[in-house]
Motif scaffolding. Structure first.
Motif, mmCIF file in Angstrom:
data_model
loop_
_atom_site.group_PDB
_atom_site.id
_atom_site.type_symbol
_atom_site.label_atom_id
_atom_site.label_comp_id
_atom_site.label_asym_id
_atom_site.label_seq_id
_atom_site.Cartn_x
_atom_site.Cartn_y
_atom_site.Cartn_z
ATOM 1 N N UNK A 430 40.002 -46.076 4.837
ATOM 2 C CA UNK A 430 41.074 -46.497 4.614
ATOM 3 C C UNK A 430 41.046 -47.298 5.960
ATOM 4 N N UNK A 431 42.309 -48.311 5.828
ATOM 5 C CA UNK A 431 42.656 -49.319 6.661
ATOM 6 C C UNK A 431 43.704 -48.773 7.304
ATOM 7 N N UNK A 432 44.282 -47.475 8.958
ATOM 8 C CA UNK A 432 45.301 -46.943 8.324
ATOM 9 C C UNK A 432 46.134 -47.731 9.171
ATOM 10 N N UNK A 433 46.624 -48.702 8.790
ATOM 11 C CA UNK A 433 47.485 -49.092 9.599
ATOM 12 C C UNK A 433 48.896 -48.300 10.131
ATOM 13 N N UNK A 434 48.771 -48.199 9.943
ATOM 14 C CA UNK A 434 50.430 -47.026 10.746
ATOM 15 C C UNK A 434 49.232 -46.160 11.438
ATOM 16 N N UNK A 435 48.950 -45.484 10.531
ATOM 17 C CA UNK A 435 48.186 -44.064 11.368
ATOM 18 C C UNK A 435 47.318 -43.942 12.223
ATOM 19 N N UNK A 436 46.741 -45.185 12.502
ATOM 20 C CA UNK A 436 46.007 -45.410 13.789
ATOM 21 C C UNK A 436 46.905 -46.140 14.817
ATOM 22 N N UNK A 437 47.798 -46.321 14.235
ATOM 23 C CA UNK A 437 49.249 -46.726 16.059
ATOM 24 C C UNK A 437 49.819 -45.416 16.284
ATOM 25 N N UNK A 438 50.156 -44.114 15.173
ATOM 26 C CA UNK A 438 50.177 -43.184 15.704
ATOM 27 C C UNK A 438 49.616 -42.544 16.949
ATOM 28 N N UNK A 439 47.867 -43.391 16.345
ATOM 29 C CA UNK A 439 47.180 -42.145 17.074
ATOM 30 C C UNK A 439 46.584 -43.034 18.242
ATOM 31 N N UNK A 440 47.564 -44.361 18.283
ATOM 32 C CA UNK A 440 47.134 -44.964 18.985
ATOM 33 C C UNK A 440 44.566 -45.367 19.626
ATOM 34 N N UNK A 441 44.660 -45.804 18.036
ATOM 35 C CA UNK A 441 43.297 -46.016 17.858
ATOM 36 C C UNK A 441 43.037 -47.070 17.580
ATOM 37 N N UNK A 442 41.751 -48.175 17.358
ATOM 38 C CA UNK A 442 41.456 -49.004 16.603
ATOM 39 C C UNK A 442 41.774 -49.067 15.444
ATOM 40 N N UNK A 443 41.470 -49.941 13.490
ATOM 41 C CA UNK A 443 42.421 -49.937 12.852
ATOM 42 C C UNK A 443 41.438 -49.571 12.433
ATOM 43 N N UNK A 444 40.810 -48.461 10.874
ATOM 44 C CA UNK A 444 39.586 -47.927 11.282
ATOM 45 C C UNK A 444 38.530 -48.266 10.961
ATOM 46 N N UNK A 445 37.554 -49.652 10.260
ATOM 47 C CA UNK A 445 36.324 -49.673 10.833
ATOM 48 C C UNK A 445 36.355 -50.596 11.750
#
Ligand code: ADP
Length: 583
Positions: A430-445
């Motif tokens: 997935x793109x992880x648009x919001x959850x990557x912000x929550x996890x302070x991680x780069x988005x998806x791949x």
């Protein structure tokens, strides 16, 4: 609905201040504009609701269920795994709708078209996104038997879907997103390709042309191909495949739309061909689904799957195995905890029990391993990590099948007699648009978009940030200075900065600096071990030519990608992300 607060002696979530802001804005329970739960309470709510399914449905004891809830909580609080946004928002609350992805059928009658619009509205209200194939609609100007009038065609109906989406402002959560797909052999294909020429039209849709193998062959051979009437199945005309291909490329070059999706390849990967063909995907393209099917996603944070061993950073396979298996169990439970917006969706989803476990923080992982994204080594890591996740996910799904039974449509599926699985699909990127912000991680791949950047969050708030890994590197390797950080924030990239060692410049390479070929090779590497599809944007410099885009499509086809989304820098007026400190 669920009431309860995270026990005080449970660990706090490792959230950055930015992440807490994102959660407070939309995800936490609210009363009169005030959050009435903490992020930890939210995770506790989600963990309990998803674990309690095992007590309710699978005969697990109270203590065991409690222990499981704590395991779920811990992997979320660690930010090692996050389910898709609707699960965070809605678990244990009135809406109870937990899936991000839906595909709805659009059949060729007024009743059925407007049923689809109504059902999409219901789904948008709950934070889900909808995908549609418009390929079954009769072409523009064909006759309508009951009235003697003429049909207005797929594109005109898409505008109605679009307006309906605009009007439903997602119950205060999300704005509503759609995917519209039209087969390349539909007689209205040229109208479709240009329907988003004006960026202000059909704004709530991503559009993709459904490419067939027959069409690609005609492109390669420079021949015409048949346009097919969806009703009679008869050929009603021909177009030059090359001309249509060039038109798609032209438009994608101009503003990134339409994307393409390889329909035959989606169907090669269809685990339940006995139930019919896959015609569409969810809005960001990573989840092919049957009509009336939904899927819940979740992503593992690879940034946290790296550990030091004998003074060297290596992948933490043991932890990755544990988190993968626990995530599969979590997502399988989500299927049962979910309150589906329609009876028919409930039925279709529980027949196949598809889940979509993916990753975020891949770029961060590479940085920690001191590997540049645009390298053979990175492609190898991508394959190795995803193969491992797919294998571990299948082991867990097999275990669940023994305990809970295979997915009901197992007989006749591609797994029939091969391996007993609880879930018809397991992996999706997935793109992880919001959850990557929550996890302070780069988005998806995706690679890093910038080393420092401004990000516009949901309702226009913008945040300026220097990548924390870069800050750490700068300090560890003694080239940190506040001036340098400011300089990078303006520029977005570290390429060519004399203060930054060359090898660090390479490790922190950004999306714009990476050639389309490497973007596609990473996408293909993940696709190789992903049951569903991979959400990925292939970035081009503003100076890229149309031939560059055409080349990218051919490469994606050659490397077995399921689709492709391209974006040429600066080609759209509004960009969600922009490098450097812009505001
Ligand atoms: P998140 O990080 O919020 O969990 P993703 O960015 O990974 O979500 O997107 C996953 C899927 O969720 C998308 O492909 C789409 O189906 C759905 N989705 C994302 N944003 C929206 C939105 N604004 N409205 C409706 N659905 C959405």
């Amino acid at each position: 609905s669920f009431e309860g607060q995270a026990p005080k002696n449970w660990q706090k979530a490792n959230l950055t201040p930015n992440a807490r802001v994102v959660l407070e804005k939309r995800y936490l329970k609210q009363k009169d504009g005030q959050a009435t739960e903490t992020p930890e309470d939210m995770m506790y709510r989600v963990a309990n609701v998803i674990a309690s399914i095992e007590e309710e449905m699978y005969g697990k004891g109270k203590a065991e269920t409690k222990a499981l809830a704590k395991e779920f909580y811990t992997m979320m609080a660690n930010l090692e795994f996050m389910p898709n946004s609707p699960t965070l928002m809605n678990a244990g609350r009135d809406l109870g709708q937990l899936s991000a992805c839906f595909v709805l059928p659009v059949d060729d009658s007024m009743e059925e078209i407007f049923d689809a619009i109504k059902n999409a509205a219901i789904i948008h209200k709950s934070g889900g996104g909808t995908g549609f194939s418009f390929s079954r609609l009769r072409p523009k100007n064909s006759t309508v038997r009951s009235t003697g009038g003429v049909a207005s065609g797929p594109v005109s109906f898409m505008k109605v879907f679009n307006s309906a989406t605009e009007a439903v402002k997602q119950g205060g959560t999300r704005r509503g997103a759609n995917m519209g797909i039209l087969r390349v052999d539909h007689p209205d294909i040229l109208d479709f390709i240009r329907c988003k020429e004006d960026n202000k039209e059909i704004t709530n849709f991503n559009i993709s042309v459904g490419i067939t193998e027959v069409f690609m062959k005609a492109v390669r051979e420079g021949r015409d191909y048949d346009l097919i009437d969806p009703h009679s199945g008869a050929s009603v005309g021909q177009l030059s495949a090359l001309e249509v291909f060039d038109k798609i490329v032209d438009h994608a070059w101009k503003n990134g739309e339409p994307g393409i999706v390889f329909l035959d390849r989606l169907n090669e990967g269809n685990p339940t061909p006995q139930l019919g063909e896959i015609e569409a995907t969810n809005p960001c393209g990573e989840q092919p689904l049957l009509p009336n099917e939904a899927c819940n996603l979740g992503s593992i944070n690879l940034k946290l799957m790296v550990t030091e061993k004998n003074g060297k950073m290596v992948i933490n396979w043991e932890r990755l195995s544990y988190v993968t298996r626990l995530s599969v169990r979590f997502l399988d439970n989500v299927i049962d905890a979910n309150q589906y917006p329609l009876e028919i969706i409930d039925e279709v989803v529980k027949g196949n029990r598809k889940i979509g476990l993916g990753v975020m923080g891949f770029a961060d992982m590479l940085i920690l391993l001191q590997t540049s994204y645009a390298t053979e080594e990175a492609v190898e890591y991508a394959e190795k990590v995803m193969k491992f996740i797919q294998t571990e996910a299948r082991i867990e799904s097999q275990r669940l099948a023994e305990e809970r039974g295979t997915f009901p449509n197992y007989a006749g599926s591609v797994y029939d007699g091969v391996m007993k699985l609880r879930n018809a699909t397991l992996t999706t990127i997935a793109p992880t648009g919001t959850i990557s912000m929550i996890c302070a991680a780069s988005s998806g791949v995706e690679p890093l978009f910038a080393v420092a950047y401004t990000k516009t969050v949901m309702d226009g708030t913008s945040l300026v940030e220097v990548n924390p890994l870069f800050e750490a590197f700068a300090k560890d390797y003694n080239f940190y200075s506040p001036e340098l950080m400011r300089k990078i924030a303006e520029k977005g990239t570290v390429l060519g900065l004399p203060e930054v060692p060359n090898w660090v410049q390479e490790v922190f390479t950004t999306a714009q600096e990476i050639t389309p070929e490497w973007h596609i090779r990473i996408q293909a590497a993940f696709q190789k071990y992903t049951d569903n599809a991979v959400s990925k944007t292939i970035n081009f410099a503003n100076s890229a030519t149309k031939e560059d885009i055409a080349e990218a499509y051919r490469l994606a086809d050659e490397l077995n990608c399921k689709g492709l989304t391209v974006y040429r820098d600066g080609s759209r007026e509004e960009q969600v992300l922009s490098a450097g400190a812009s505001v």
